[in-house]
Design a protein around this motif. Structure first.
Motif, PDB file in Angstrom:
ATOM      1  N   LEU A 103       0.538   1.937   6.803  1.00  0.00           N
ATOM      2  CA  LEU A 103      -0.343   2.250   5.412  1.00  0.00           C
ATOM      3  C   LEU A 103       0.658   2.176   4.381  1.00  0.00           C
ATOM      4  O   LEU A 103       0.290   2.040   3.210  1.00  0.00           O
ATOM      5  CB  LEU A 103      -0.955   3.861   5.604  1.00  0.00           C
ATOM      6  CG  LEU A 103      -1.907   3.950   6.379  1.00  0.00           C
ATOM      7  CD1 LEU A 103      -2.479   5.420   6.644  1.00  0.00           C
ATOM      8  CD2 LEU A 103      -3.126   3.193   6.024  1.00  0.00           C
ATOM      9  N   TYR A 104       1.623   2.411   4.517  1.00  0.00           N
ATOM     10  CA  TYR A 104       2.762   2.134   3.282  1.00  0.00           C
ATOM     11  C   TYR A 104       2.981   0.793   3.143  1.00  0.00           C
ATOM     12  O   TYR A 104       3.168   0.523   1.916  1.00  0.00           O
ATOM     13  CB  TYR A 104       4.271   2.814   3.844  1.00  0.00           C
ATOM     14  CG  TYR A 104       5.367   2.638   2.652  1.00  0.00           C
ATOM     15  CD1 TYR A 104       5.397   3.272   1.601  1.00  0.00           C
ATOM     16  CD2 TYR A 104       6.238   1.628   2.917  1.00  0.00           C
ATOM     17  CE1 TYR A 104       6.447   3.125   0.554  1.00  0.00           C
ATOM     18  CE2 TYR A 104       7.347   1.355   1.815  1.00  0.00           C
ATOM     19  CZ  TYR A 104       7.479   2.148   0.766  1.00  0.00           C
ATOM     20  OH  TYR A 104       8.288   1.941   0.068  1.00  0.00           O
TER      21      TYR A 104
ATOM     22  N   SER B 269       1.485   5.789   9.405  1.00  0.00           N
ATOM     23  CA  SER B 269       2.003   5.851   8.093  1.00  0.00           C
ATOM     24  C   SER B 269       2.874   4.830   7.461  1.00  0.00           C
ATOM     25  O   SER B 269       2.861   4.511   6.441  1.00  0.00           O
ATOM     26  CB  SER B 269       2.747   7.194   8.018  1.00  0.00           C
ATOM     27  OG  SER B 269       2.442   8.246   8.401  1.00  0.00           O
TER      28      SER B 269
ATOM     29  N   PRO C 243      -1.003  -0.996   1.793  1.00  0.00           N
ATOM     30  CA  PRO C 243      -1.412   0.146   1.012  1.00  0.00           C
ATOM     31  C   PRO C 243      -3.132  -0.118   0.685  1.00  0.00           C
ATOM     32  O   PRO C 243      -3.623  -0.381  -0.254  1.00  0.00           O
ATOM     33  CB  PRO C 243      -0.759   0.387  -0.479  1.00  0.00           C
ATOM     34  CG  PRO C 243      -0.468  -1.458  -0.506  1.00  0.00           C
ATOM     35  CD  PRO C 243      -0.377  -1.739   0.820  1.00  0.00           C
ATOM     36  N   VAL C 244      -3.717   0.235   1.994  1.00  0.00           N
ATOM     37  CA  VAL C 244      -5.111   0.092   1.866  1.00  0.00           C
ATOM     38  C   VAL C 244      -6.005   1.031   1.039  1.00  0.00           C
ATOM     39  O   VAL C 244      -6.876   0.832   0.272  1.00  0.00           O
ATOM     40  CB  VAL C 244      -5.702   0.384   3.469  1.00  0.00           C
ATOM     41  CG1 VAL C 244      -7.063   0.363   3.613  1.00  0.00           C
ATOM     42  CG2 VAL C 244      -5.038  -0.496   4.511  1.00  0.00           C
ATOM     43  N   ASN C 245      -5.024   2.387   0.731  1.00  0.00           N
ATOM     44  CA  ASN C 245      -5.996   3.154  -0.205  1.00  0.00           C
ATOM     45  C   ASN C 245      -5.799   2.641  -1.783  1.00  0.00           C
ATOM     46  O   ASN C 245      -6.765   2.780  -2.112  1.00  0.00           O
ATOM     47  CB  ASN C 245      -5.212   4.555  -0.265  1.00  0.00           C
ATOM     48  CG  ASN C 245      -3.940   4.575  -0.485  1.00  0.00           C
ATOM     49  OD1 ASN C 245      -3.102   3.190  -0.431  1.00  0.00           O
ATOM     50  ND2 ASN C 245      -3.015   5.362  -0.940  1.00  0.00           N
ATOM     51  N   LEU C 246      -4.961   1.972  -2.080  1.00  0.00           N
ATOM     52  CA  LEU C 246      -4.598   1.568  -3.400  1.00  0.00           C
ATOM     53  C   LEU C 246      -5.874   0.348  -3.508  1.00  0.00           C
ATOM     54  O   LEU C 246      -6.303  -0.038  -4.581  1.00  0.00           O
ATOM     55  CB  LEU C 246      -3.358   0.805  -3.576  1.00  0.00           C
ATOM     56  CG  LEU C 246      -2.259   1.509  -3.941  1.00  0.00           C
ATOM     57  CD1 LEU C 246      -0.915   1.163  -3.846  1.00  0.00           C
ATOM     58  CD2 LEU C 246      -2.667   2.696  -5.012  1.00  0.00           C
ATOM     59  N   TRP C 247      -5.817  -0.680  -2.538  1.00  0.00           N
ATOM     60  CA  TRP C 247      -6.726  -1.656  -2.392  1.00  0.00           C
ATOM     61  C   TRP C 247      -8.374  -1.192  -2.434  1.00  0.00           C
ATOM     62  O   TRP C 247      -8.931  -1.669  -3.235  1.00  0.00           O
ATOM     63  CB  TRP C 247      -6.973  -2.158  -0.984  1.00  0.00           C
ATOM     64  CG  TRP C 247      -7.522  -3.673  -1.090  1.00  0.00           C
ATOM     65  CD1 TRP C 247      -7.554  -4.819  -1.499  1.00  0.00           C
ATOM     66  CD2 TRP C 247      -8.784  -3.449   0.015  1.00  0.00           C
ATOM     67  NE1 TRP C 247      -8.619  -5.669  -1.157  1.00  0.00           N
ATOM     68  CE2 TRP C 247      -9.455  -4.899  -0.286  1.00  0.00           C
ATOM     69  CE3 TRP C 247      -9.370  -2.548   0.877  1.00  0.00           C
ATOM     70  CZ2 TRP C 247     -10.426  -5.047   0.430  1.00  0.00           C
ATOM     71  CZ3 TRP C 247     -10.651  -2.816   1.464  1.00  0.00           C
ATOM     72  CH2 TRP C 247     -11.419  -4.210   1.041  1.00  0.00           C
ATOM     73  N   ILE C 248      -8.713  -0.066  -2.004  1.00  0.00           N
ATOM     74  CA  ILE C 248     -10.002   0.752  -1.977  1.00  0.00           C
ATOM     75  C   ILE C 248     -10.119   1.087  -3.428  1.00  0.00           C
ATOM     76  O   ILE C 248     -11.099   0.985  -4.054  1.00  0.00           O
ATOM     77  CB  ILE C 248     -10.062   1.779  -0.904  1.00  0.00           C
ATOM     78  CG1 ILE C 248      -9.943   1.258   0.458  1.00  0.00           C
ATOM     79  CG2 ILE C 248     -11.510   2.521  -1.215  1.00  0.00           C
ATOM     80  CD1 ILE C 248      -9.936   2.022   1.507  1.00  0.00           C
ATOM     81  N   THR C 249      -8.983   1.732  -4.015  1.00  0.00           N
ATOM     82  CA  THR C 249      -9.123   2.245  -5.325  1.00  0.00           C
ATOM     83  C   THR C 249      -9.428   1.314  -6.324  1.00  0.00           C
ATOM     84  O   THR C 249     -10.311   1.313  -7.575  1.00  0.00           O
ATOM     85  CB  THR C 249      -8.001   3.181  -5.835  1.00  0.00           C
ATOM     86  OG1 THR C 249      -7.750   4.065  -4.926  1.00  0.00           O
ATOM     87  CG2 THR C 249      -7.925   3.436  -7.138  1.00  0.00           C
TER      88      THR C 249
END
Length: 303
Positions: free
Chosen positions: A20-21, A17, A24-30
């Motif tokens: 990931l904070y 966690s 921010p892989v999720n933001l990069w993917i988005t």
């Protein structure tokens, strides 16, 4: 054994966690799926620069979808760190682009940091805005007071928005122009007959120079007749002249009274001297009689 496994699993989840904070892989993917290319390391470094990467990614996606391709993440970060309203700037750029207005991110950011509402300014530039000028009182050359109300239609001058004068300056300049035009009229009837002449004259003076607006039109909404200042001034002057004449007449009357009293005093003084002289005659006769002068004179006269 089970407790150790649970503890290890918990620590592993916390570590994942935290990673990931920070990254921010999720933001990069988005961003990648939205057609926005942002370096993953830059997203991670935003945390340390106290810049929310979610805000930057969302603004980049919004700008990209609107066709704004000349904005970088560094510009957005700088504007956010300067306490600017990044969302308002991006929305203003989108509206300006749709309306074919030339505006760069640098201009929009400068307007926002100057304390002006950049989005509202772009809206006013696209859709003209009406400034209501308070009732202006002027005086024609024949002394009649006229009260005019004006409506000024303006749109934002983007290039002059930073450092340009505001709405109050427009009101003051228009009011001054109206007063000047009314004061130049020979009679109030000229103003009432052609109120559009005021609009044309005031509009021709370039009153929007140095302001944040471009004046499109000046319309005289209403003209009312006020007081007859000229007649009032004449009446006041006549009353003043009358009071001066009364004062001078009273002064002359006082002088006449004083002269009369002075002449009366002189008459009384002359009478006193006459009485004094009359009282001296018997004494003189008696003295002459005793001295024999009176009898000698009589005898000489008989001879």
């Amino acid at each position: 054994m089970i407790l150790s496994i649970l503890l290890f699993a918990g620590l592993t989840l916390v570590g994942i966690s935290l990673i990931l904070y920070l990254i921010p892989v999720n933001l990069w993917i988005t961003a990648a799926f939205s057609g926005v290319h942002i370096n993953l390391l830059d997203l991670a470094m935003m945390r340390f620069r106290r810049v929310p990467p979610g805000l930057i990614v969302n603004m980049m996606i919004l700008a990209s979808k609107a066709g704004i391709m000349d904005v970088t993440t560094q510009q957005m970060e700088t504007h956010h760190l300067a306490n600017g309203k990044l969302l308002s700037v991006i929305k203003a750029l989108i509206v300006a682009g749709k309306a074919n207005l030339e505006m760069s991110f640098k201009q929009a950011a400068a307007i926002d940091l100057a304390g002006r509402n950049v989005l509202e300014a772009v809206h006013i530039s696209v859709t003209p805005y009406m400034i209501i000028v308070p009732a202006i009182t002027g005086l024609s050359r024949d002394g009649i007071q006229l009260i005019a109300e004006a409506r000024v239609t303006v749109r934002t001058n983007i290039k002059q928005l930073v450092g340009g004068a505001g709405e109050e300056t427009i009101k003051a300049r228009v009011g001054q122009g109206i007063i000047s035009k009314i004061g130049a009229a020979k009679t109030y009837l000229e103003v009432l007959e052609k109120p559009e002449a005021i609009s044309k004259l005031v509009l021709s003076k370039g009153l929007d120079a140095g302001t944040a607006f471009e004046i499109l039109s000046i319309d005289i909404a209403d003209i009312n007749i006020g007081k007859n200042i000229g007649a009032k001034l004449q009446i006041d002057q006549a009353m003043a002249d009358l009071n001066i004449a009364k004062a001078k007449a009273e002064e002359r009357r006082a002088q006449a009274v004083a002269l009369e009293q002075e002449m009366t005093a002189l008459v009384q003084e002359a009478k006193a001297k006459l009485i004094e002289a009359e009282t001296l005659i018997p004494a003189a006769l008696s003295y002459s009689f005793r001295a024999g002068n009176l009898m000698q004179g009589y005898m000489k006269k008989g001879k």
